[in-house]
Design a protein around this motif. Structure first.
Motif, short mmCIF file in Angstrom:
data_model
loop_
_atom_site.label_atom_id
_atom_site.label_comp_id
_atom_site.label_asym_id
_atom_site.label_seq_id
_atom_site.Cartn_x
_atom_site.Cartn_y
_atom_site.Cartn_z
N ASP A 1 11.94 30.87 -17.95
CA ASP A 1 12.89 31.72 -17.24
C ASP A 1 12.84 33.18 -17.70
O ASP A 1 13.33 34.07 -17.02
CB ASP A 1 14.31 31.17 -17.44
CG ASP A 1 15.32 31.83 -16.53
OD1 ASP A 1 15.09 31.85 -15.31
OD2 ASP A 1 16.34 32.33 -17.03
N ARG A 2 12.25 33.43 -18.89
CA ARG A 2 12.17 34.80 -19.40
C ARG A 2 10.91 35.53 -18.94
O ARG A 2 10.74 36.71 -19.25
CB ARG A 2 12.21 34.78 -20.93
CG ARG A 2 13.54 34.30 -21.51
CD ARG A 2 13.54 34.29 -23.02
NE ARG A 2 12.60 33.29 -23.56
CZ ARG A 2 11.46 33.56 -24.14
NH1 ARG A 2 11.06 34.82 -24.29
NH2 ARG A 2 10.69 32.60 -24.60
N ALA A 3 10.02 34.84 -18.23
CA ALA A 3 8.79 35.48 -17.75
C ALA A 3 9.12 36.61 -16.79
O ALA A 3 10.02 36.50 -15.95
CB ALA A 3 7.90 34.45 -17.07
N ARG A 4 8.38 37.72 -16.91
CA ARG A 4 8.70 38.93 -16.17
C ARG A 4 8.20 38.87 -14.73
O ARG A 4 7.03 38.56 -14.46
CB ARG A 4 8.10 40.16 -16.85
CG ARG A 4 8.70 40.46 -18.20
CD ARG A 4 8.04 41.68 -18.83
NE ARG A 4 8.32 42.90 -18.06
CZ ARG A 4 7.77 44.09 -18.33
NH1 ARG A 4 6.90 44.20 -19.34
NH2 ARG A 4 8.08 45.14 -17.62
N VAL A 5 9.10 39.19 -13.80
CA VAL A 5 8.77 39.30 -12.38
C VAL A 5 9.34 40.62 -11.88
O VAL A 5 10.48 40.97 -12.19
CB VAL A 5 9.38 38.15 -11.55
CG1 VAL A 5 9.02 38.32 -10.08
CG2 VAL A 5 8.91 36.80 -12.06
N SER A 6 8.53 41.36 -11.11
CA SER A 6 8.99 42.59 -10.48
C SER A 6 8.89 42.44 -8.97
O SER A 6 7.86 42.03 -8.45
CB SER A 6 8.16 43.79 -10.94
OG SER A 6 8.59 44.98 -10.30
N GLN A 7 9.98 42.77 -8.28
CA GLN A 7 10.01 42.67 -6.82
C GLN A 7 9.83 44.05 -6.22
O GLN A 7 10.46 45.02 -6.65
CB GLN A 7 11.35 42.08 -6.37
CG GLN A 7 11.44 41.83 -4.87
CD GLN A 7 12.85 41.45 -4.45
OE1 GLN A 7 13.82 42.09 -4.84
NE2 GLN A 7 12.98 40.41 -3.64
N GLY A 8 8.97 44.15 -5.20
CA GLY A 8 8.68 45.44 -4.59
C GLY A 8 8.98 45.48 -3.11
O GLY A 8 8.10 45.25 -2.28
N LEU A 9 10.22 45.75 -2.73
CA LEU A 9 10.60 45.90 -1.34
C LEU A 9 10.63 47.38 -0.97
O LEU A 9 10.64 48.25 -1.83
CB LEU A 9 11.99 45.29 -1.10
CG LEU A 9 12.17 43.81 -1.48
CD1 LEU A 9 13.61 43.39 -1.23
CD2 LEU A 9 11.21 42.93 -0.71
N VAL A 10 10.65 47.66 0.33
CA VAL A 10 10.86 49.03 0.82
C VAL A 10 12.35 49.23 0.98
O VAL A 10 12.98 48.59 1.83
CB VAL A 10 10.13 49.28 2.14
CG1 VAL A 10 10.42 50.70 2.65
CG2 VAL A 10 8.62 49.08 1.97
N VAL A 11 12.94 50.08 0.14
CA VAL A 11 14.39 50.29 0.10
C VAL A 11 14.64 51.80 0.18
O VAL A 11 14.20 52.55 -0.70
CB VAL A 11 14.99 49.71 -1.18
CG1 VAL A 11 16.49 49.99 -1.24
CG2 VAL A 11 14.73 48.20 -1.26
N LEU A 12 15.35 52.24 1.21
CA LEU A 12 15.52 53.67 1.47
C LEU A 12 17.00 54.04 1.50
O LEU A 12 17.67 53.92 2.54
CB LEU A 12 14.85 54.04 2.81
CG LEU A 12 13.38 53.65 2.95
CD1 LEU A 12 12.86 54.00 4.34
CD2 LEU A 12 12.55 54.34 1.89
N PRO A 13 17.55 54.51 0.39
CA PRO A 13 18.95 54.94 0.38
C PRO A 13 19.11 56.26 1.12
O PRO A 13 18.24 57.15 1.06
CB PRO A 13 19.26 55.10 -1.10
CG PRO A 13 17.94 55.36 -1.75
CD PRO A 13 16.92 54.61 -0.94
N THR A 14 20.23 56.42 1.81
CA THR A 14 20.45 57.60 2.64
C THR A 14 21.66 58.42 2.21
O THR A 14 22.13 59.28 2.95
CB THR A 14 20.65 57.18 4.11
OG1 THR A 14 21.80 56.30 4.19
CG2 THR A 14 19.43 56.46 4.65
N ASP A 15 22.16 58.19 1.00
CA ASP A 15 23.41 58.83 0.58
C ASP A 15 23.39 60.34 0.75
O ASP A 15 24.34 60.93 1.27
CB ASP A 15 23.70 58.48 -0.88
CG ASP A 15 23.81 56.98 -1.09
OD1 ASP A 15 24.91 56.43 -0.95
OD2 ASP A 15 22.78 56.36 -1.38
N THR A 16 22.34 61.00 0.27
CA THR A 16 22.27 62.46 0.35
C THR A 16 21.24 62.93 1.37
O THR A 16 20.88 64.11 1.38
CB THR A 16 21.93 63.06 -1.03
OG1 THR A 16 20.61 62.62 -1.43
CG2 THR A 16 22.94 62.63 -2.08
N ALA A 17 20.76 62.01 2.21
CA ALA A 17 19.77 62.38 3.22
C ALA A 17 20.39 63.25 4.30
O ALA A 17 21.58 63.13 4.62
CB ALA A 17 19.18 61.13 3.85
#
Length: 357
Positions: A247-263
């Motif tokens: 359970d401690r093995a490293r996994v990185s997730q790579g989605l396209v995530v575009l925040p627009t707070d200051t856009a």
């Protein structure tokens, strides 16, 4: 779904986001490639200032994106001091594992142990078009499978690369790749999209990169439709089940995530149009390889947090490398990265890394 672990959609644990990263292709103008490469370096520097834990480069051959991420990361290593530098991913079909091991170890030494190389296997893209240039004499006998990764891992771990070590004349030779960079083997990542690759990466004690693309391995017309999150979660669990660290093995997730707070309004409209133009491909598997794509996520940080926390695979990991769209402008990347680090990620429990003072 065929070959999936039992109960792939069981409730997941909510993990606070521990490591925040971003991924870019490093697009450039073919007629003037310098500025595009420098923009990539500037984005990595910005990421470090904002507290990002990692910056990742894609690998693009015979296209107008970075073809030599290791070289670019060598430059980035001299312009940064803290941020981890990764490749997501180097397709090993284009590489000689012995020579690549030398390059990776050299850049890792230059970076002070910050390199996180991600690799993958399989025939080169557009194989029939490049085979005579890439392997003019050995194309029919080249092995593009996992053995190529095993060779690379062995060289990085200090296995012999030559039958000779000692002095010949006035020159001293080693039988191991030089330089040796302790710890680099443990920072090797595998970019996978199938249950087989997830399990293989776990069995070989690598770290695992999972992106916005997975391979559909279920029936052609599944009851309830094609569920990207279900597939990705099953792969994460298969990887950890096979890994010595569990359970401690490293996994990185790579989605396209575009925040627009200051856009700006124009930026928001651009991001929404970009996501809409790519939505159709998420409905069914694409290409003969049956690749399934995740929808791009666009919205305020509060909206994105709700969407991410509803994703069972996201709730299973504590590292991300959110992918930047290929064709946006530098000012768009500045806004997106700034909102990620100052608004979105803190809402997910992340704390920024600090520069040494």
């Amino acid at each position: 779904m065929r070959d999936m672990p039992a109960d792939p959609v069981a409730p997941t644990r909510d993990r606070p986001l521990r490591r925040l990263g971003f991924l870019t292709i490093g697009l450039f103008d073919a007629a003037d490639p310098g500025p595009g490469h420098h923009v990539t370096l500037e984005m990595i520097e910005l990421g470090e200032r904002l507290g990002f834990d990692s910056a990742w480069l894609r690998d693009r051959h015979l296209q107008h994106g970075i073809s030599s991420p290791v070289a670019v990361l060598a430059a980035a290593s001299q312009r940064t001091s803290r941020i981890d530098l990764g490749t997501a991913v180097i397709p090993l079909a284009w590489e000689n594992p012995l020579r690549l091991a030398e390059d990776l170890a050299t850049v890792d030494v230059l970076s002070g142990g910050r390199l996180n190389p991600g690799v993958s296997v399989g025939p080169p893209m557009s194989w029939d078009d490049v085979r005579s240039s890439l392997y003019p004499d050995t194309a029919d006998v080249e092995d593009f499978g996992y053995a190529r990764v095993e060779r690379l891992l062995g060289f990085l771990a200090g296995e012999r690369a030559s039958t000779f070590s000692g002095t010949r004349g006035i020159e001293v030779f080693s039988d191991r790749v030089q330089p040796q960079s302790p710890g680099l083997r443990q920072r090797m990542w595998y970019g996978g999209a199938s249950l087989r690759s997830a399990t293989w990466a776990g069995e070989h004690a690598m770290n695992y990169l999972t992106s916005s693309v997975v391979k559909w391995e279920g029936p052609d017309q599944p009851e309830g439709g094609y569920d990207f999150a279900e597939v990705q979660l099953a792969q994460v669990r298969a990887f950890r089940s096979a890994h010595p660290d569990g359970d401690r093995a490293r996994v990185s997730q790579g989605l396209v995530v575009l925040p627009t707070d200051t856009a700006t309004r124009e930026q928001r409209e651009k991001y929404e149009a970009y996501a809409a133009s790519r939505l159709e491909r998420t409905r069914t598997p694409q290409t003969p390889a049956k690749l399934l794509f995740a929808p791009d996520l666009v919205g305020t940080s509060e909206e994105l947090v709700e969407q991410l926390r509803a994703d069972p695979a996201f709730r299973e990991v504590d590292e991300v490398a959110f992918a930047l769209p290929f064709t946006f402008e530098p000012e768009d990347y500045v806004q997106i990265l700034t909102d990620m680090a100052t608004r979105l990620a803190p809402l997910l429990g992340w704390e920024p890394g600090l520069l040494n003072t």
